[in-house]
Design an enzyme around this catalytic site. Structure first.
Site, PDB file in Angstrom:
ATOM      1  NE  ARG A  44      -3.785   2.422   0.812  1.00  0.00           N
ATOM      2  CZ  ARG A  44      -3.657   3.732   0.636  1.00  0.00           C
ATOM      3  NH1 ARG A  44      -2.548   4.224   0.114  1.00  0.00           N
ATOM      4  NH2 ARG A  44      -4.635   4.553   0.992  1.00  0.00           N
ATOM      5  CD  GLU A  72     -11.185   2.826  -2.408  1.00  0.00           C
ATOM      6  OE1 GLU A  72     -11.087   1.643  -2.817  1.00  0.00           O
ATOM      7  OE2 GLU A  72     -10.422   3.302  -1.544  1.00  0.00           O
ATOM      8  NE  ARG A  78      -3.472  -2.693   2.753  1.00  0.00           N
ATOM      9  CZ  ARG A  78      -4.381  -1.763   2.465  1.00  0.00           C
ATOM     10  NH1 ARG A  78      -4.925  -1.719   1.255  1.00  0.00           N
ATOM     11  NH2 ARG A  78      -4.728  -0.855   3.368  1.00  0.00           N
TER      12      ARG A  78
END
Length: 211
Positions: free
Chosen positions: A98, A106, A140
Site C-alpha cells: 500500500r 477507489e 500489507r
C-alpha cells in the site's frame, strides 16, 4: 536518568539546531558532526552508524530521492487500484504493498480506473524498490515505491491521480506541494469541479450499506 522536563529541553534544543542548520546550510547534518566528534569515524558498523543511515534513508524517501537500499525489491504482478499493488520478490514471495502518504480514488469511484491505469503506466515492466514504513492491519507493507529511481507515490500525486493522505502523512511536504500544484493546474482528477476524497467516498459507501 533524565527527567521529563530535561528531555523536553533537549528535544527543543535539537529541533532549534536542526531548523537553524536547514536554513543556513540547506541540509541537516549535525548528527553526522556529533557522531564524528564522538567516535572519530562515522561508525558504519556500529549501532550509531546504522541509526544515522536509517534516518537518511527515511529522509530520502520523503524528498523523492531514490535510496541506495530498499526493504523490498521485485516486479509487479498485480495492480489493485491507484495506490495498491502486489510485488513478487526474488524468492517468489508475494507482498501486497500500500503506497504510503497517498490515497487514490477507489475503483468504483470517478477517476478510479484512470488512476489505476496511470499506476500501470508508471510501474509495468520495471523493477521496483520499496522503502517500507510500516505494516498495516491488513498485513500489507505500507511504503514508498520506486520504479527506475522515480518516486511513484510522488508521481501519482503530481499527475493528479491521487490525494496527499495528510491524515496519516502530515509531515510529507513534497506530497503536499505536489497536490497543490496538481490542483492549480487542474491535472487528472482535479479537472472535475469537486472531486470527492477516497476517505469520504468509503465512508459514504459504508453508510449506504448499513441502511
Amino acid at each position: 536518568m533524565l527527567s521529563p522536563r530535561n528531555l523536553v529541553r533537549i528535544a527543543v534544543v535539537l529541533l532549534a539546531l536542526s531548523l537553524f542548520q536547514l536554513a543556513t546550510d540547506g541540509e541537516i547534518n549535525w548528527h553526522r558532526q556529533a557522531l564524528d566528534t564522538f567516535s572519530g569515524t562515522r561508525g558504519e558498523d556500529t549501532g550509531w552508524g546504522k541509526a544515522v543511515d536509517s534516518l537518511e534513508t527515511a529522509g530520502a524517501a520523503r524528498e523523492g530521492q531514490a535510496p541506495t537500499q530498499f526493504d523490498l525489491t521485485g516486479r509487479v504482478v498485480r495492480i489493485a487500484d491507484g495506490d495498491t499493488l502486489s510485488l513478487l520478490d526474488a524468492g517468489n514471495t508475494q507482498h501486497k504493498v500500500r503506497f504510503y502518504g497517498i490515497d487514490a480514488p477507489e475503483r468504483d469511484q470517478p477517476h478510479g480506473d484512470r488512476a489505476r491505469e496511470a499506476l500501470v503506466a508508471l510501474v509495468s515492466g520495471k523493477r521496483l524498490g520499496v522503502v517500507v514504513i510500516e505494516e498495516d492491519d491488513y498485513g500489507r507493507k505500507v511504503g514508498t515505491v520506486y520504479a527506475d529511481g522515480r518516486n511513484v507515490n510522488l508521481a501519482m500525486v503530481q499527475q493528479g491521480h491521487a490525494w496527499w493522505y495528510q491524515y496519516f502523512a502530515r509531515q510529507e511536504h513534497a506530497l503536499e506541494a505536489a497536490e497543490r500544484d496538481a490542483r492549480s493546474a487542474q491535472r487528472g482528477l482535479w479537472a472535475a469541479d469537486d472531486p470527492m476524497p477516497p476517505w469520504d467516498w468509503r465512508r459514504q459507501q459504508r453508510l449506504n450499506s448499513n441502511r
